[in-house]
Enzyme design. Structure first.
Site, PDB file in Angstrom:
ATOM      1  N   GLY A 171       1.250  -0.894   0.073  1.00  0.00           N
ATOM      2  CA  GLY A 171       0.062   0.162  -0.083  1.00  0.00           C
ATOM      3  C   GLY A 171       0.684   1.260  -0.165  1.00  0.00           C
ATOM      4  O   GLY A 171       2.444   1.429  -0.166  1.00  0.00           O
ATOM      5  N   GLY A 172       0.470   1.942   0.647  1.00  0.00           N
ATOM      6  CA  GLY A 172       1.138   3.792   0.716  1.00  0.00           C
ATOM      7  C   GLY A 172       2.465   3.480   1.376  1.00  0.00           C
ATOM      8  O   GLY A 172       3.652   4.101   0.986  1.00  0.00           O
ATOM      9  N   GLY A 406      24.826  12.296 -29.318  1.00  0.00           N
ATOM     10  CA  GLY A 406      24.497  13.071 -28.040  1.00  0.00           C
ATOM     11  C   GLY A 406      24.759  12.203 -26.063  1.00  0.00           C
ATOM     12  O   GLY A 406      24.930  12.601 -25.445  1.00  0.00           O
ATOM     13  N   ALA A 407      24.821  10.732 -26.325  1.00  0.00           N
ATOM     14  CA  ALA A 407      25.292   9.546 -25.074  1.00  0.00           C
ATOM     15  C   ALA A 407      26.716  10.460 -24.616  1.00  0.00           C
ATOM     16  O   ALA A 407      27.121  10.216 -23.694  1.00  0.00           O
ATOM     17  CB  ALA A 407      25.666   8.368 -25.590  1.00  0.00           C
TER      18      ALA A 407
HETATM   19  C1  HXC Z   1      -3.156  -4.119  12.222  1.00  0.00           C
HETATM   20  C2  HXC Z   1      -3.069  -5.993  11.201  1.00  0.00           C
HETATM   21  C3  HXC Z   1      -2.654  -5.230  10.510  1.00  0.00           C
HETATM   22  C4  HXC Z   1      -2.864  -3.930  10.213  1.00  0.00           C
HETATM   23  C5  HXC Z   1      -1.362  -7.542   9.896  1.00  0.00           C
HETATM   24  N1  HXC Z   1      -1.978  -7.538  11.186  1.00  0.00           N
HETATM   25  N2  HXC Z   1      -2.166  -6.793   9.118  1.00  0.00           N
HETATM   26  N3  HXC Z   1      -3.189  -5.436  12.569  1.00  0.00           N
HETATM   27  N4  HXC Z   1      -4.089  -3.324  10.939  1.00  0.00           N
HETATM   28  N5  HXC Z   1      -2.857  -3.699   8.701  1.00  0.00           N
HETATM   29  C6  HXC Z   1      -1.635  -8.061  12.240  1.00  0.00           C
HETATM   30  C7  HXC Z   1      -2.589  -9.304  12.269  1.00  0.00           C
HETATM   31  O1  HXC Z   1      -4.121  -8.704  12.381  1.00  0.00           O
HETATM   32  C8  HXC Z   1      -2.185 -10.312  13.151  1.00  0.00           C
HETATM   33  O2  HXC Z   1      -2.446 -10.266  14.559  1.00  0.00           O
HETATM   34  C9  HXC Z   1      -0.863 -10.274  13.262  1.00  0.00           C
HETATM   35  O3  HXC Z   1      -0.716  -8.591  12.541  1.00  0.00           O
HETATM   36  C10 HXC Z   1      -0.541 -11.149  12.212  1.00  0.00           C
HETATM   37  O4  HXC Z   1      -0.519 -11.007  10.837  1.00  0.00           O
HETATM   38  P1  HXC Z   1      -0.994 -12.355   9.512  1.00  0.00           P
HETATM   39  O5  HXC Z   1      -2.510 -12.024   8.952  1.00  0.00           O
HETATM   40  O6  HXC Z   1      -1.443 -13.328  11.073  1.00  0.00           O
HETATM   41  O7  HXC Z   1       0.391 -12.560   9.156  1.00  0.00           O
HETATM   42  P2  HXC Z   1       0.962 -13.471   7.958  1.00  0.00           P
HETATM   43  O8  HXC Z   1      -0.516 -14.352   7.700  1.00  0.00           O
HETATM   44  O9  HXC Z   1       1.649 -13.326   7.681  1.00  0.00           O
HETATM   45  O10 HXC Z   1       0.290 -11.728   6.443  1.00  0.00           O
HETATM   46  C11 HXC Z   1       0.546 -10.667   7.050  1.00  0.00           C
HETATM   47  C12 HXC Z   1       0.246  -9.475   6.013  1.00  0.00           C
HETATM   48  C13 HXC Z   1      -1.526  -9.792   6.215  1.00  0.00           C
HETATM   49  C14 HXC Z   1       0.403 -10.446   4.692  1.00  0.00           C
HETATM   50  C15 HXC Z   1       1.174  -8.815   6.140  1.00  0.00           C
HETATM   51  O11 HXC Z   1      -1.321  -9.603   7.742  1.00  0.00           O
HETATM   52  C16 HXC Z   1      -2.647  -8.318   5.625  1.00  0.00           C
HETATM   53  O12 HXC Z   1      -2.974  -8.655   4.562  1.00  0.00           O
HETATM   54  N6  HXC Z   1      -3.010  -7.833   6.632  1.00  0.00           N
HETATM   55  C17 HXC Z   1      -3.317  -6.331   5.822  1.00  0.00           C
HETATM   56  C18 HXC Z   1      -2.579  -5.803   5.295  1.00  0.00           C
HETATM   57  C19 HXC Z   1      -3.431  -4.586   4.204  1.00  0.00           C
HETATM   58  O13 HXC Z   1      -3.943  -4.473   3.760  1.00  0.00           O
HETATM   59  N7  HXC Z   1      -2.676  -3.278   5.114  1.00  0.00           N
HETATM   60  C20 HXC Z   1      -3.176  -1.855   4.439  1.00  0.00           C
HETATM   61  C21 HXC Z   1      -2.481  -1.536   3.161  1.00  0.00           C
HETATM   62  S1  HXC Z   1      -2.612   0.064   2.989  1.00  0.00           S
HETATM   63  P3  HXC Z   1      -2.747 -11.693  15.541  1.00  0.00           P
HETATM   64  O14 HXC Z   1      -3.643 -11.033  17.088  1.00  0.00           O
HETATM   65  O15 HXC Z   1      -3.975 -11.997  14.689  1.00  0.00           O
HETATM   66  O16 HXC Z   1      -0.962 -11.657  15.729  1.00  0.00           O
HETATM   67  C22 HXC Z   1      -1.743   1.497   3.504  1.00  0.00           C
HETATM   68  C23 HXC Z   1      -2.289   2.300   3.528  1.00  0.00           C
HETATM   69  C24 HXC Z   1      -0.989   3.388   4.193  1.00  0.00           C
HETATM   70  O17 HXC Z   1      -0.684   0.464   4.246  1.00  0.00           O
HETATM   71  C25 HXC Z   1      -1.480   4.596   3.264  1.00  0.00           C
HETATM   72  C26 HXC Z   1      -0.092   5.638   3.624  1.00  0.00           C
HETATM   73  C27 HXC Z   1      -0.660   6.508   2.787  1.00  0.00           C
END
Ligand code: HXC
Length: 519
Positions: A171-172, A406-407
């Site tokens: 993501g971001g 040019g290079a």
């Molecule tokens: C809160 C999160 C989290 C999140 C993971 N966790 N991502 N909690 N916010 N964004 C937590 C899970 O609930 C879990 O908690 C622990 O972290 C581990 O995650 P798992 O899913 O069990 O691990 P894994 O299977 O290795 O997968 C990792 C992952 C997946 C691929 C990163 O967690 C995931 O897809 N997360 C969401 C990613 C996402 O879409 N983020 C937003 C992106 S947009 P527990 O308690 O069970 O241990 C963004 C915008 C930024 O970030 C903007 C900037 C401008």
């Protein structure tokens, strides 16, 4: 609590903080072949040098049951330490706490070290291993990212910023590393993408794996997003420490000069033989680089990306330098869109941090054709031209063989403010190669000839004439565009002497808000 109990309490709190999200999650991190946030810091910094900030910070959220889950440090370990005795600031995202996701307080911790790094004038190292914005904190998390981006931007060109990606970065969140000077990704355990495979499939229908969409190999070879692909995290740690050997603490300092035990005047006879007699035959420019630099040590950036140009750090008599070299071994060393972007970014990195640039030229020109033109070779080539023209650091150019069109101008020519331009006797500095030139100049005459033997004899004669006139360094040397034609085996010594002479160079650009480099 009495005094002793208070101290015991502190020790217990520290112990608890060091456990992050708990033993189970640490175990799961290790099972994935990853280190924890704290282990990474320990391995990157000098032993015992880490001073941690904000260990007792916890999040302030009351949404989605978060008020019942508090972890000391809140998913990111921050502080400062040293690398080879030099101060660096560091943050390391802790995947064991809410997946290393970024909350309001997490962002504040990162911003604190960024602000201090700027005040102190010390490099910033960011270790990324995070699920992105902490979903439960919503817009506060997005604001936190923006605060970090703002600081990345303000710090750009002031303190060096190094990012390592040792887990998810999606993501971001990808934009913070993208704003920094160097990106390192660990192979198979990290990925970076703006949109993951699931959303990609929903929006575009494309089915693709995480690794193929944003793994280290892809970003090291296809997108150029990462400068380094580390085989594992240990190699990543080593790379961070290695990069530090070539860069200064900040833009007001010079890079660290070290003692050199490699003789500065060693003559490398093999260099006199390295350019093939046949002008169309390739050779590996890295053989030349390894021959001329200290101890054959060359830290190559973007090794797998745009291989027609080679960039990286090396030392000459202990002085850190950036090397930019066309690579005849790949696409004949031609400049294309990717090579131009790669080299331009590297030249600007060197210039921002007072690192002299040594350019080795063997370039047949810009790559022709619709793919390149539609891809914006004009704008990307202009980036490299701009970067060289704007750079005020000491610039030394050695023309090894071809330097056409040019290079020629782009690759550190005298008129683009190179300080010292040397050429080997094998140099050919001209508007274009003999074949192309004769086709243009003699096309009409040739079209009127009928006998093929007569045509080839005529072309050969004209090419010979052209070669004698232009395919050598002396025409350029006659005008002072080349300061000296040097014996290849003496190149190391000549570069070192040039660098010593230029060490007090002062040059600046006219005052302006900022330039408008063709992005
Ligand atoms: C809160 C999160 C989290 C999140 C993971 N966790 N991502 N909690 N916010 N964004 C937590 C899970 O609930 C879990 O908690 C622990 O972290 C581990 O995650 P798992 O899913 O069990 O691990 P894994 O299977 O290795 O997968 C990792 C992952 C997946 C691929 C990163 O967690 C995931 O897809 N997360 C969401 C990613 C996402 O879409 N983020 C937003 C992106 S947009 P527990 O308690 O069970 O241990 C963004 C915008 C930024 O970030 C903007 C900037 C401008």
């Amino acid at each position: 609590m009495n005094r002793q109990e208070r101290i015991k309490h502190l020790i217990e709190l520290r112990k608890k903080a060091r456990l992050g999200g708990g033993e189970k999650r640490i175990e799961s991190q290790h099972k994935k072949g990853k280190y924890t946030a704290r282990e990474r810091i320990e391995m990157i910094l000098d032993e015992g040098s880490f001073e941690e900030f904000d260990m007792f910070v916890t999040h302030r959220s009351h949404e989605f049951g978060l008020e019942k889950q508090h972890y000391l440090s809140d998913g990111v370990i921050t502080g400062h330490g040293t690398i080879d005795g030099r101060v660096v600031y560091i943050f390391s995202q802790d995947f064991t706490v809410f997946g290393g996701s970024l909350s309001e307080t997490f962002a504040q911790k990162v911003c604190k070290v960024m602000d201090q790094a700027m005040k102190v004038g010390a490099p910033l190292i960011g270790i990324n291993d995070s699920g992105g914005a902490r979903i439960q904190e919503g817009v506060k998390s997005l604001a936190g990212y923006a605060e970090i981006f703002k600081r990345n931007i303000m710090a750009s060109g002031v303190i060096p910023q190094i990012s390592a990606i040792f887990g998810p970065c999606a993501g971001g969140a990808v934009y913070s590393p993208a704003l920094t000077d160097v990106v390192i990704m660990s192979d198979k355990t990290s990925y970076m993408f703006v949109t993951g495979p699931k959303v990609t499939k929903t929006v575009t229908g494309e089915e693709i794996s995480t690794e193929d969409l944003g793994g280290a190999s892809i970003h090291a070879s296809k997108s150029g997003v990462t400068h380094f692909k580390a085989e594992n995290e240990e190699e990543g740690f080593m790379l961070i420490r290695k990069i530090m050997e070539y860069i200064p603490q900040n833009n007001l300092e010079d890079p660290p000069v070290t003692e050199c035990h490699d003789p500065i005047d060693r003559l490398e006879d093999t260099l006199n033989e390295i350019i093939p007699e046949n002008e169309h035959q390739p050779y590996d420019v890295k053989d030349i680089i390894y021959n001329i630099v200290d101890n054959q040590e060359f830290l190559e950036f973007h090794r797998h990306y745009a291989r027609n140009i080679v960039v990286g750090f090396a030392k000459f008599n202990g002085i850190p330098c950036g090397i930019v070299a066309n690579q005849p071994n790949f696409l004949a060393g031609v400049l294309d869109t990717d090579a131009s972007r790669k080299a331009a970014r590297f030249v600007r990195f060197c210039d921002a941090f007072n690192i002299p640039i040594v350019t080795l030229v063997d370039v047949p020109g810009f790559l022709p054709g619709s793919i390149q033109e539609y891809g914006g070779i004009i704008i990307h080539g202009a980036k490299l031209l701009f970067a060289y023209g704007e750079a005020t650091v000491p610039k030394i150019t050695v023309t090894l063989r071809k330097s056409y069109g040019g290079a020629h101008d782009v690759m550190g020519s005298k008129q683009l403010r190179a300080d010292i331009n040397y050429a080997w006797p094998s140099a050919e500095i001209a508007v274009m190669g003999p074949k192309g030139a004769i086709e243009v100049l003699e096309g009409k005459v040739i079209s009127q000839m009928k006998d093929p033997n007569e045509i080839s004899k005529y072309i050969a004669e004209k090419e010979k004439e052209y070669r004698e006139k232009f395919a050598n360094p002396y025409e350029a040397a006659r005008y002072g565009y080349i300061d000296d034609v040097i014996e290849p085996r003496n190149t190391r010594f000549r570069i070192i002497r040039a660098l010593q002479t230029l060490s007090t160079k002062k040059d600046k650009n006219p005052p302006k808000k900022h330039s408008n480099i063709p992005l």
